[in-house]
Design a protein around this motif. Structure first.
Motif, short mmCIF file in Angstrom:
data_model
loop_
_atom_site.label_atom_id
_atom_site.label_comp_id
_atom_site.label_asym_id
_atom_site.label_seq_id
_atom_site.Cartn_x
_atom_site.Cartn_y
_atom_site.Cartn_z
N SER A 120 0.83 -1.19 0.00
CA SER A 120 0.00 0.00 0.00
C SER A 120 0.87 1.23 0.00
O SER A 120 1.96 1.26 0.56
N PRO A 121 0.42 2.32 -0.61
CA PRO A 121 1.21 3.55 -0.62
C PRO A 121 1.19 4.23 0.73
O PRO A 121 0.25 4.07 1.51
N LYS A 123 0.69 7.46 2.91
CA LYS A 123 0.00 8.74 2.82
C LYS A 123 -0.06 9.37 4.20
O LYS A 123 -0.10 8.70 5.22
N ARG A 221 -6.41 0.23 -6.42
CA ARG A 221 -5.54 1.34 -6.01
C ARG A 221 -4.13 0.83 -5.70
O ARG A 221 -3.14 1.45 -6.08
N GLN A 225 -0.69 1.87 -7.67
CA GLN A 225 0.46 2.45 -6.97
C GLN A 225 1.73 1.64 -7.24
O GLN A 225 2.80 2.18 -7.51
N LYS A 226 1.60 0.30 -7.18
CA LYS A 226 2.79 -0.53 -7.38
C LYS A 226 3.29 -0.43 -8.82
O LYS A 226 4.51 -0.38 -9.06
N GLN A 229 5.20 2.82 -9.15
CA GLN A 229 6.50 2.77 -8.50
C GLN A 229 7.47 1.89 -9.29
O GLN A 229 8.66 2.24 -9.47
#
Length: 439
Positions: A120-121, A123, A221, A225-226, A229
């Motif tokens: 997970s990102p 935040k 989501r 995100q992955k 990145q």
């Protein structure tokens, strides 16, 4: 009113915040103890959160799809409204509210619902104060409706607007035939004459003006995100080679025609797995993890094969551990088992992590060429394109052969172009001479 404040618990894995994927209750609902109230996403799993007490929901932290820090209030209950059966919980709540401690869930409060593949990102979260605050950005107003091919205000004269008000017609529904979609009296007449059905301007087809805003949340989501990145941090290069799999297809069809009742039906994937296992010892840096923070490359003797699998929730990568120890039939069984577990959302955490190299295939939809994105922190991924009959030159004659392309991507920090090409050529030789796979 006896108020019980339930904080977002520490769900393990060292996470500091979680996404609220889905709510199953709303403010004002009466809930029973142990009732499923929400789904919360950790780094790799969706976790079911259940009510620690019985009561009436008086406050909910945030909307589905938003992030919440561990220890922040998730939900609040009025426990007195449900009788004395919750008095012990209410007293615990009072003590909890006094010291503002983090509520730790009972083992029965949290049940793994499914595993995920990506991190997970990170935040920032916003401090909460009663009633409850969210960590996500403020919601924005809905955009103006799009009409007549132009977003924003409908173009029409004051007299047309007055007529539309008198006739109770929404001008946003009326297609205009004038410049920039300007609505004329005739356009309004045509619309009214058609019974309010959108009429097309002369010579034009009816216009489609709808739009839908979809909040990206949950696994989608995490995947987004992955991928961002990975693509940003890893300098990819791709290498494509065609493979004549005519002999391999003959072998596969022969084995399927003579298999035992307990043996699974063979696809091309188990053969490719077997060939890759045989080729990789000469290319250990392609069966590896690279940590760019420590600059350490970890090369594996074992081959933990990731199998990219499309599910209803999104792309997942179940892992077949120690593929080097499996024969052809066992490989086929494992592919079927882990892929089905991923699609059914029953895969265990260990089956969704730890791959050392990944194979991705879209079967008949595989196209001619693809440029797969590496499953970080791995250094290589092998893409399988569709199999099709093509005319090729063999021994000076044009013949029809069964051909299939391999599209591989490599981390150029670790795998030089020559080395990547060498691996795919070694794989090609084995697939074109399938007997060599088993020698």
């Amino acid at each position: 009113m006896g108020s019980f404040s339930f904080k977002l618990p520490d769900l393990g894995e060292g996470i500091v915040e979680s996404e609220i994927v889905e709510w199953y209750v709303k403010t004002g609902d009466v809930v029973e103890e142990d009732q499923h109230i929400a789904d919360v996403m950790t780094d790799k799993a969706v976790v079911e959160v259940t009510a620690p007490v019985s009561g009436i929901v008086t406050a909910i932290a945030c909307e589905a799809g938003e992030m919440l820090a561990v220890g922040k209030e998730l939900i609040r209950f009025d426990t007195e409204a449900c009788g004395s059966g919750t008095s012990s919980h209410a007293s615990a709540s009072d003590a909890q509210d006094q010291n503002n401690s983090v509520s730790q869930p009972k083992p029965a409060d949290i049940t793994p619902k499914g595993e995920r593949t990506s991190n997970s990102p990170n935040k920032e979260t916003v401090d909460q104060s009663p009633p409850v605050a969210c960590s996500a950005s403020p919601s924005r107003e809905a955009p103006l409706p799009v009409s007549n091919g132009v977003s924003g205000t409908v173009l029409a004269s004051p007299s047309v607007r007055q007529r539309a008000r008198d006739e109770q017609v929404n001008l946003a529904d009326v297609p205009g035939s004038g410049p920039a979609g300007r609505i004329s009296h005739k356009d309004l007449d045509d619309f009214i004459a058609s019974g309010g059905v959108l009429a097309s301007p002369a010579g034009l087809r009816s216009r489609r003006n709808g739009q839908t805003d979809v909040k990206i949340k949950g696994l989608r989501r995490v995947i987004a995100q992955k991928m961002l990145q990975t693509k940003r941090n890893i300098p990819h290069y791709s290498y494509v080679e065609e493979v004549d799999v005519t002999a391999l297809e003959e072998l596969r069809q022969h084995l399927n025609a003579n298999r035992e009742s307990h043996q699974p039906k063979l696809t091309l994937l188990p053969f490719i797995m077997q060939a890759l296992v045989k080729a990789l010892p000469k290319f250990p840096h392609c069966n590896a993890h690279y940590d760019d923070e420590t600059s350490i490359l970890t090369q594996f003797e074992a081959v933990h094969m990731g199998i990219a699998t499309m599910t209803n929730a999104g792309l997942m990568v179940p892992v077949i551990k120690h593929s080097e120890s499996l024969d052809l039939w066992q490989s086929a069984s494992e592919v079927s088992r882990v892929s089905e577990a991923a699609r059914n959302n029953t895969a265990k955490a260990d089956e969704l992590s730890g791959s050392s190299i990944t194979i991705t295939s879209l079967g008949a939809l595989g196209g001619i060429v693809s440029t797969p994105i590496i499953n970080a922190p791995e250094t290589a991924i092998i893409g399988i394109n569709k199999l099709q009959e093509r005319p090729v030159v063999k021994d000076g004659a044009i013949v029809i052969r069964k051909m299939m392309n391999l599209s591989a991507s490599f981390d150029h920090r670790i795998v030089d172009g020559y080395d990547g090409a060498q691996l795919i050529q070694a794989l090609k030789r084995l697939l074109e001479n399938p007997g060599a796979i088993f020698v």
